[in-house]
Design an enzyme around this catalytic site. Structure first.
Site, PDB file in Angstrom:
ATOM      1  CE  LYS A  95     -41.759  58.222  27.693  1.00 24.01           C
ATOM      2  NZ  LYS A  95     -41.633  58.069  29.137  1.00 24.01           N
ATOM      3  CG  ASN A 204     -42.034  53.932  36.162  1.00 21.90           C
ATOM      4  OD1 ASN A 204     -41.191  53.621  35.338  1.00 21.90           O
ATOM      5  ND2 ASN A 204     -42.138  53.233  37.281  1.00 21.90           N
TER       6      ASN A 204
END
Lengths: 252, 65
Positions: A95, A204
């Site tokens: 990522k 998250n």
């Protein structure tokens, strides 16, 4: 099914592993989320405070690990971090995050594009954290990205889908999976992104820092599934005035 | 002997990279290690010898989004 870089996933919720109170809470939250893609960061080991081994808590047989390049402020730092992850044995997915500004953590579009070109050429599957810029999304596609990850609002801000109009255009134009990343605060934010036709979302902070991360992981799972199912079913157009649901004839 | 590990100068008894990561209780982890700027592969941990004032960087995966 969600397909990224040739791999298929039944879950459309990607979760991050930051900010959990312990590995056991994180593990349980990942299970509750149903997620099959999980992000990690790479850092120097703190010798005075050796933390639990995060990798040990992740079931590699079921989960695709996605190391991020967080902390990178330019393309060369991001490329270096990506290679460290691969050399460590974490695979070739990355990522890509290039965030020169620590206050808003907004990605640098130029260095992000440069790093994407280089990493894709070097055999990485690059999932790219980016601002919600439809033109940049196309440029990243041309540069060899495997997915684009436009931000909903600044990382960890829980401000929701502030960039929704641009994300709508990205979804309309993109040949790559679109993963809405960053700033999703509530399950309904995730559901909204999925109803718009996003291929997946990444969450998250909203899970890890909630009062009950395991329960919140489940709430996001349900919201993502509801949003996606609604999108596939075809959400009706909104109208200016009322249309009666009950028959208009035979009124008593 | 003195080693500079992740920017901190400490005394260690370890003679190899492998002994160092055992000392640090990091031996069961996935790591990326550089010795004086040169990457050390896992299979080289045993043979990579340490000497006074060597500079070692040890990187691992941590929680992140």
């Amino acid at each position: 099914m969600l397909q990224i870089a040739g791999r298929k996933f039944s879950s459309r919720l990607i979760v991050g592993t930051g900010k959990f109170s312990s590995n056991s809470v994180m593990k349980e939250a990942i299970n509750a989320s149903g997620s099959e893609i999980v992000t990690v960061a790479l850092r120097r080991v703190d010798l005075d405070n050796t933390q639990e081994d995060i990798i040990e808590a992740i079931d590699f047989s079921r989960i695709q690990i996605l190391p991020n390049t967080s902390g990178a402020q330019n393309a060369s730092e991001a490329i270096k971090i990506a290679n460290i992850g691969r050399n460590m044995g974490l695979g070739n997915w990355v990522k890509l995050e290039v965030t020169p500004d620590p206050w808003y953590l907004l990605p640098d579009p130029i260095d992000t594009l440069k790093a994407t070109e280089k990493l894709a050429k070097d055999g990485f599957a690059v999932l790219v954290y980016m601002n919600a810029d439809p033109v940049l999304a196309k440029r990243l596609e041309d540069a060899g990205a495997e997915a684009v990850m436009p931000l909903a609002s600044p990382i960890g801000s829980a401000r929701g889908m502030k960039t929704k109009e641009m994300i709508r255009i990205i979804i309309e134009n993109s040949n790559l999976p679109v993963v809405v990343d960053a700033g999703l605060g509530s399950p309904s934010d995730a559901g909204y992104a999925m109803e718009m036709g996003a291929d997946a979302v990444l969450v998250n902070t909203a899970i890890a820092t909630s009062d009950n991360p395991v329960k919140m992981a489940k709430a996001f799972k349900l919201a993502v599934e509801a949003g996606r199912t609604g999108y596939e079913a075809g959400i009706i157009a909104s109208k200016e005035h009322a249309y009666a649901s009950s028959p208009e004839k035979g009124i008593i | 002997m003195k080693l500079l590990v992740n920017g901190k100068s400490r005394d260690f008894n370890a003679k190899t990279v492998e002994e160092l990561i055992i000392d640090l209780k990091l031996n069961n982890r996935m790591l990326y290690i550089q010795l004086n700027g040169k990457p050390i592969k896992k299979e080289e941990y045993k043979t990579a010898m340490l000497k006074e004032n060597d500079c070692i960087d040890i990187i691992s995966a941590v929680g992140g989004g």
